[in-house]
Design a protein around this motif. Structure first.
Motif, short mmCIF file in Angstrom:
data_model
loop_
_atom_site.label_atom_id
_atom_site.label_comp_id
_atom_site.label_asym_id
_atom_site.label_seq_id
_atom_site.Cartn_x
_atom_site.Cartn_y
_atom_site.Cartn_z
N GLN A 38 0.83 -1.20 0.00
CA GLN A 38 0.00 0.00 0.00
C GLN A 38 0.87 1.25 0.00
N PRO A 39 0.38 2.34 -0.59
CA PRO A 39 1.06 3.62 -0.45
C PRO A 39 0.83 4.16 0.96
N PHE A 40 1.43 5.30 1.27
CA PHE A 40 1.07 5.99 2.51
C PHE A 40 -0.39 6.41 2.38
N LEU A 41 -1.25 5.79 3.17
CA LEU A 41 -2.68 5.95 3.02
C LEU A 41 -3.15 7.26 3.66
N VAL A 42 -3.76 8.11 2.86
CA VAL A 42 -4.30 9.38 3.33
C VAL A 42 -5.67 9.57 2.70
N GLY A 43 -6.66 9.90 3.52
CA GLY A 43 -8.00 10.12 3.00
C GLY A 43 -8.91 10.71 4.04
N ALA A 44 -10.21 10.62 3.78
CA ALA A 44 -11.20 11.22 4.66
C ALA A 44 -12.37 10.26 4.86
N ASN A 45 -13.08 10.44 5.96
CA ASN A 45 -14.38 9.81 6.11
C ASN A 45 -15.34 10.59 5.22
N TYR A 46 -15.94 9.89 4.28
CA TYR A 46 -16.60 10.59 3.18
C TYR A 46 -18.09 10.31 3.08
N ALA A 47 -18.85 11.39 2.98
CA ALA A 47 -20.22 11.38 2.48
C ALA A 47 -20.35 12.61 1.61
N PRO A 48 -21.03 12.54 0.47
CA PRO A 48 -21.15 13.72 -0.37
C PRO A 48 -21.86 14.85 0.37
N ALA A 51 -25.64 14.65 1.14
CA ALA A 51 -26.19 13.50 1.88
C ALA A 51 -26.03 13.72 3.37
N ILE A 52 -27.13 13.62 4.10
CA ILE A 52 -27.08 13.82 5.55
C ILE A 52 -26.61 12.57 6.28
N ASN A 53 -26.69 11.40 5.59
CA ASN A 53 -26.32 10.15 6.24
C ASN A 53 -26.08 9.06 5.19
N GLU A 54 -25.86 7.85 5.69
CA GLU A 54 -25.55 6.70 4.85
C GLU A 54 -26.68 6.37 3.88
N LEU A 55 -27.93 6.47 4.36
CA LEU A 55 -29.07 6.13 3.51
C LEU A 55 -29.22 7.13 2.37
N GLU A 56 -29.10 8.41 2.69
CA GLU A 56 -29.25 9.42 1.64
C GLU A 56 -28.12 9.31 0.61
N MET A 57 -26.97 8.83 1.04
CA MET A 57 -25.87 8.65 0.09
C MET A 57 -26.16 7.55 -0.91
N PRO A 65 -24.22 10.28 -8.41
CA PRO A 65 -22.87 10.03 -8.95
C PRO A 65 -22.16 11.29 -9.42
N LYS A 66 -22.90 12.26 -9.94
CA LYS A 66 -22.27 13.48 -10.45
C LYS A 66 -21.56 14.23 -9.33
N THR A 67 -22.23 14.39 -8.19
CA THR A 67 -21.59 15.08 -7.05
C THR A 67 -20.43 14.27 -6.51
N ILE A 68 -20.62 12.97 -6.39
CA ILE A 68 -19.54 12.10 -5.90
C ILE A 68 -18.32 12.19 -6.81
N ASP A 69 -18.54 12.15 -8.10
CA ASP A 69 -17.44 12.25 -9.06
C ASP A 69 -16.68 13.56 -8.88
N TRP A 323 -11.81 12.99 9.66
CA TRP A 323 -13.26 13.08 9.57
C TRP A 323 -13.64 14.25 8.68
N GLY A 324 -14.48 13.96 7.68
CA GLY A 324 -15.11 15.00 6.88
C GLY A 324 -14.29 15.44 5.68
N PHE A 325 -15.00 15.75 4.58
CA PHE A 325 -14.29 16.18 3.37
C PHE A 325 -14.85 17.50 2.85
N VAL A 326 -16.08 17.50 2.34
CA VAL A 326 -16.71 18.74 1.87
C VAL A 326 -17.86 19.08 2.80
N ALA A 327 -17.90 20.30 3.28
CA ALA A 327 -18.97 20.73 4.18
C ALA A 327 -20.33 20.59 3.49
N GLY A 328 -21.29 20.08 4.24
CA GLY A 328 -22.61 19.89 3.66
C GLY A 328 -23.63 19.55 4.72
N LYS A 329 -24.52 18.63 4.38
CA LYS A 329 -25.68 18.37 5.23
C LYS A 329 -25.34 17.68 6.55
#
Length: 378
Positions: A38-48, A51-57, A65-69, A323-329
């Protein structure tokens, strides 16, 4: 001499009884061989952001898909190579549709050179999940719509456990050989009772015996996932910070921690604390001889920051997922204390708590983007 030998033997047996590999667990050698690739793993806990939660995602009516992309392209642009993404057992009610959408999500991840860690269950926030249209964010409150999986109803009703088993074996089995997936996180913060949010203060009471129920169920979840035959590692991260010496001593683990450590192929943990605390705890967790990944960090108000934590982690090759990537719901740019004092009527946080980007796509702090790029070599 004989008595000393007997004493040493007894101590050894006691240690072994405290800490041992669960059936089917990867050997340390296999886990380390996997991590070496593996590379040096860097990322975020992500929801678009929308989406307010897992179900809305992931529900059919709101999967976007457009927003996720667009957002994954932003992650790729700063060198992020993983995301931690939460699933939900209720999504399996439409197993064919959910599988198709998850496959589409993984295709978008691969397009942007991102391999996500997928989370099966979660003990945090609202214990009463429901399918269908999700409510709007509650003004001024951090993660006002995030959902537990399984909810309190399913957790306390053992007749629903076969449904949970079908979900775990179904989703893991469907993607067991999928190279687009980094790992499976079987249960987020399993013994979190949400006392400061949906617990004691808000009367959406958690089951009184929640921790006992999850302690009994978690080994089964590991077993179900292993029965599905995944080629990816399994993990369940510890999240209640202890002194490094206590982490090293199996006799001081809680019953839940014992299950987590003895079943996890790779060691994961959460760390919303100071740089010194991070540097202290890493050697303790690495003493288990397995790969170590921090699956939650970066709360500016808790002195957990990209600029300080990423260099430490890179030195030890400990993956880092904030935790968190783009501010949203989800509104997780607001601090945890918003549950007691919502940020309304002009009240604003002095600093953003989580998130890398604002909703308009601009960085919360350009210096943080520079730190992430430096760590990832972007």
């Amino acid at each position: 001499m004989k008595n000393r030998f007997l004493l040493l033997a007894a101590l050894l047996l006691a240690t072994l009884s405290y800490s041992q590999d669960a059936p089917g667990r990867w050997s340390a050698q296999k886990a380390n061989a996997w991590y070496a690739k593996q590379p040096f793993l860097v990322g975020a806990n992500y929801a678009p952001a929308n989406a307010i939660n897992e179900l809305e995602m992931f529900q059919a009516d709101s999967f976007d898909p457009k927003t996720i992309d667009k957002e994954l392209a932003m992650a790729e642009s700063i060198g992020m190579n993983t995301m931690r993404v939460f699933l939900h057992d209720l999504l399996w009610n439409d197993s064919a549709g959910f599988t198709k959408r998850l496959d589409q999500f993984l295709t978008l991840c691969a397009k942007h050179k991102i391999r996500p860690m997928l989370v099966l269950f979660d003990s945090c926030w609202d214990p009463n999940p429901k399918l269908g249209k999700q409510h709007d964010p509650v003004p001024g409150i951090h993660n006002s719509g995030w959902l537990q999986s399984p909810g309190a109803d399913a957790l306390t009703d053992k007749s629903q456990y076969p449904r949970l088993k079908a979900y775990v074996k179904g989703v893991v089995g469907a993607f067991k050989n999928d190279k687009r997936i980094l790992a499976w996180d079987v249960w987020n913060e399993p013994d979190n009772t949400n006392d400061n949010s949906y617990g004691k203060n808000n009367k959406k009471l958690e089951p009184a015996n929640k921790v006992a129920l999850v302690t009994a169920l978690l080994p089964q979840v590991f077993q179900w996932a292993r029965e599905a035959g995944p080629s990816q590692p399994l993990t369940c991260g510890v999240w209640i910070y202890k002194s490094p010496e206590k982490w090293k001593d199996p006799a001081k683990w809680s019953a839940m921690e014992k299950i987590q450590f003895e079943n996890s192929d790779i060691i994961t943990f959460h760390q919303y604390s100071t740089p010194k605390a991070l540097e202290d705890v890493i050697p303790a967790l690495k003493s288990f001889g397995r790969p170590v990944i921090c699956t939650e960090y970066m709360a500016r108000g808790a002195d957990s920051k990209f600029q300080t934590h990423l260099p430490i982690a890179k030195k030890y090759k400990v993956g880092m997922i904030n935790w968190g990537f783009v501010a949203g719901k989800t509104q997780t740019f607001l601090p945890w204390d918003s549950w007691q004092k919502p940020y309304v009527n002009g009240r604003k946080p002095t600093i953003w708590f989580h998130e890398v980007f604002k909703q308009d796509g601009s960085p919360v702090d350009p210096a943080e983007i520079a730190a992430i790029k430096q760590a990832t070599g972007k």
